[in-house]
Design a protein around this motif. Structure first.
Motif, PDB file in Angstrom:
ATOM      1  N   LYS A   3     -10.305  -9.827 -26.192  1.00 59.19           N
ATOM      2  CA  LYS A   3      -9.400  -9.032 -25.352  1.00 59.19           C
ATOM      3  C   LYS A   3      -8.928  -9.858 -24.149  1.00 59.19           C
ATOM      4  O   LYS A   3      -9.751 -10.394 -23.405  1.00 59.19           O
ATOM      5  CB  LYS A   3     -10.092  -7.751 -24.891  1.00 59.19           C
ATOM      6  N   ILE A   4      -7.612  -9.915 -23.986  1.00 63.00           N
ATOM      7  CA  ILE A   4      -7.024 -10.731 -22.919  1.00 63.00           C
ATOM      8  C   ILE A   4      -6.152  -9.858 -22.018  1.00 63.00           C
ATOM      9  O   ILE A   4      -5.345  -9.060 -22.502  1.00 63.00           O
ATOM     10  CB  ILE A   4      -6.184 -11.878 -23.509  1.00 63.00           C
ATOM     11  N   LEU A   5      -6.313 -10.034 -20.703  1.00 63.86           N
ATOM     12  CA  LEU A   5      -5.479  -9.350 -19.723  1.00 63.86           C
ATOM     13  C   LEU A   5      -4.384 -10.296 -19.264  1.00 63.86           C
ATOM     14  O   LEU A   5      -4.662 -11.409 -18.794  1.00 63.86           O
ATOM     15  CB  LEU A   5      -6.323  -8.913 -18.521  1.00 63.86           C
ATOM     16  N   VAL A   6      -3.130  -9.864 -19.396  1.00 63.25           N
ATOM     17  CA  VAL A   6      -1.979 -10.662 -18.982  1.00 63.25           C
ATOM     18  C   VAL A   6      -1.402 -10.039 -17.722  1.00 63.25           C
ATOM     19  O   VAL A   6      -0.944  -8.896 -17.744  1.00 63.25           O
ATOM     20  CB  VAL A   6      -0.904 -10.717 -20.088  1.00 63.25           C
ATOM     21  N   VAL A   7      -1.413 -10.781 -16.618  1.00 59.49           N
ATOM     22  CA  VAL A   7      -0.917 -10.266 -15.338  1.00 59.49           C
ATOM     23  C   VAL A   7       0.296 -11.105 -14.944  1.00 59.49           C
ATOM     24  O   VAL A   7       0.178 -12.233 -14.462  1.00 59.49           O
ATOM     25  CB  VAL A   7      -1.999 -10.333 -14.246  1.00 59.49           C
ATOM     26  N   ARG A  29      -3.722  -6.510 -23.036  1.00 59.79           N
ATOM     27  CA  ARG A  29      -3.231  -5.501 -22.104  1.00 59.79           C
ATOM     28  C   ARG A  29      -2.430  -6.235 -21.040  1.00 59.79           C
ATOM     29  O   ARG A  29      -2.792  -7.348 -20.650  1.00 59.79           O
ATOM     30  CB  ARG A  29      -4.386  -4.729 -21.447  1.00 59.79           C
ATOM     31  N   CYS A  30      -1.371  -5.596 -20.552  1.00 58.38           N
ATOM     32  CA  CYS A  30      -0.493  -6.236 -19.569  1.00 58.38           C
ATOM     33  C   CYS A  30      -0.448  -5.438 -18.280  1.00 58.38           C
ATOM     34  O   CYS A  30      -0.501  -4.203 -18.288  1.00 58.38           O
ATOM     35  CB  CYS A  30       0.918  -6.386 -20.131  1.00 58.38           C
ATOM     36  N   ALA A  31      -0.340  -6.154 -17.167  1.00 58.60           N
ATOM     37  CA  ALA A  31      -0.148  -5.542 -15.852  1.00 58.60           C
ATOM     38  C   ALA A  31       0.976  -6.279 -15.149  1.00 58.60           C
ATOM     39  O   ALA A  31       1.043  -7.507 -15.199  1.00 58.60           O
ATOM     40  CB  ALA A  31      -1.430  -5.614 -15.028  1.00 58.60           C
ATOM     41  N   LEU A  48     -10.822 -12.722 -21.100  1.00 55.87           N
ATOM     42  CA  LEU A  48     -10.021 -13.733 -20.404  1.00 55.87           C
ATOM     43  C   LEU A  48      -8.882 -13.052 -19.670  1.00 55.87           C
ATOM     44  O   LEU A  48      -8.339 -12.047 -20.151  1.00 55.87           O
ATOM     45  CB  LEU A  48      -9.452 -14.745 -21.417  1.00 55.87           C
ATOM     46  N   ALA A  49      -8.511 -13.590 -18.511  1.00 54.59           N
ATOM     47  CA  ALA A  49      -7.350 -13.099 -17.766  1.00 54.59           C
ATOM     48  C   ALA A  49      -6.361 -14.238 -17.569  1.00 54.59           C
ATOM     49  O   ALA A  49      -6.752 -15.350 -17.206  1.00 54.59           O
ATOM     50  CB  ALA A  49      -7.760 -12.523 -16.420  1.00 54.59           C
ATOM     51  N   LEU A  50      -5.084 -13.960 -17.815  1.00 51.08           N
ATOM     52  CA  LEU A  50      -3.996 -14.885 -17.522  1.00 51.08           C
ATOM     53  C   LEU A  50      -3.276 -14.339 -16.301  1.00 51.08           C
ATOM     54  O   LEU A  50      -2.692 -13.256 -16.351  1.00 51.08           O
ATOM     55  CB  LEU A  50      -3.033 -14.987 -18.710  1.00 51.08           C
ATOM     56  N   LEU A  51      -3.322 -15.074 -15.191  1.00 48.27           N
ATOM     57  CA  LEU A  51      -2.825 -14.549 -13.920  1.00 48.27           C
ATOM     58  C   LEU A  51      -1.642 -15.351 -13.392  1.00 48.27           C
ATOM     59  O   LEU A  51      -1.720 -16.582 -13.283  1.00 48.27           O
ATOM     60  CB  LEU A  51      -3.928 -14.578 -12.855  1.00 48.27           C
ATOM     61  N   ASP A  52      -0.576 -14.638 -13.026  1.00 47.38           N
ATOM     62  CA  ASP A  52       0.453 -15.228 -12.178  1.00 47.38           C
ATOM     63  C   ASP A  52      -0.105 -15.224 -10.754  1.00 47.38           C
ATOM     64  O   ASP A  52      -1.026 -14.464 -10.439  1.00 47.38           O
ATOM     65  CB  ASP A  52       1.734 -14.392 -12.281  1.00 47.38           C
ATOM     66  N   ILE A  53       0.442 -16.056  -9.888  1.00 50.93           N
ATOM     67  CA  ILE A  53      -0.030 -16.092  -8.500  1.00 50.93           C
ATOM     68  C   ILE A  53       0.781 -15.164  -7.611  1.00 50.93           C
ATOM     69  O   ILE A  53       0.230 -14.340  -6.869  1.00 50.93           O
ATOM     70  CB  ILE A  53       0.015 -17.535  -7.946  1.00 50.93           C
TER      71      ILE A  53
END
Length: 221
Positions: A3-7, A29-31, A48-53
């Motif tokens: 499961k990956i969180l895309v921000v 899941r996306c935020a 895992l989380a993929l984060l924009d700054i």
């Protein structure tokens, strides 16, 4: 399933990332803002989380600190590509840092690397008549084991994780051989031909004119 969180606050980019991660076998899941992302981190158990700054509300650096308190691996994906920003992100605990614009194949490779570092990769991959055990590096086809060299195995993984995507020869070379592409098209071509022959995938792994190769998989298969 991983499961990956895309921000990411730019919805088209968020959708593109989600679509390709889903196609590669991940659950996403996306935020679109920092507060929503923080709420999802608190409620869900992500791998895992993929984060924009630069995010509305809580920024990526604050989210990174929150994620680290939960032992959640983080990859920054941002247009802030200066050395200073990369160093800051990595020093604060990010596991990797990808600068926009990026190629999807690079994103998938980096996601896989971080997940493998935390022992969170999917063990079994299935496509068409193939079952791949990633940990033991074994390949079964219709119940029979197929013997592949190390590079053939890595090549197969690259195709499976990027199915229906045309991969440039330089992209293939740099991901499988982990070195800069210097026009070694013959090396790539020979390995692709051997893999196709061993798997009887002559009609599945196809040449793409002036590009490279693509693994064709009907999504209903």
């Amino acid at each position: 399933m991983i499961k990956i969180l895309v921000v990411e606050d730019e919805e088209p980019i968020s959708n593109l990332i989600r679509m390709n991660l889903t196609k590669a076998g991940y659950q996403c899941r996306c935020a679109l803002d920092g507060q929503t992302a923080a709420d999802l981190m608190a409620e869900k158990n992500f791998d895992l989380a993929l984060l924009d700054i630069m995010l509305p509300g809580i920024d990526g650096y604050e989210l990174l600190n929150y994620a680290r308190s939960m032992q959640l691996p983080v990859i920054f994906i941002t247009a802030m590509g200066t050395v200073e920003n990369k160093v800051k992100g990595l020093r604060q605990g990010a596991d990797d840092y990808i600068t926009k614009p990026f190629e999807i194949v690079e994103l998938l490779a980096r996601v896989e690397t971080v997940l493998r570092r935390y022992h969170k990769t999917e063990r079994i991959l299935r496509v068409l008549d193939i079952e791949v055990d990633v940990q033991s590096r074994t390949v079964m086809q219709n119940g029979c084991q197929v013997t592949l060299t190390l590079k053939e195995f890595e090549l197969l993984l690259l195709f499976i994780r990027n199915k229906n995507v045309a991969l440039y020869r330089d992209t293939i070379y740099e991901n499988v051989w982990e070195s800069e592409y210097m026009g070694e098209s013959r090396t790539v071509d020979l390995h692709v031909q051997r893999l196709k022959k061993k798997l009887h995938w002559e009609d599945r792994i196809v040449a793409v004119y002036k590009v490279g190769y693509r693994l064709n998989v009907d999504e209903t298969e």
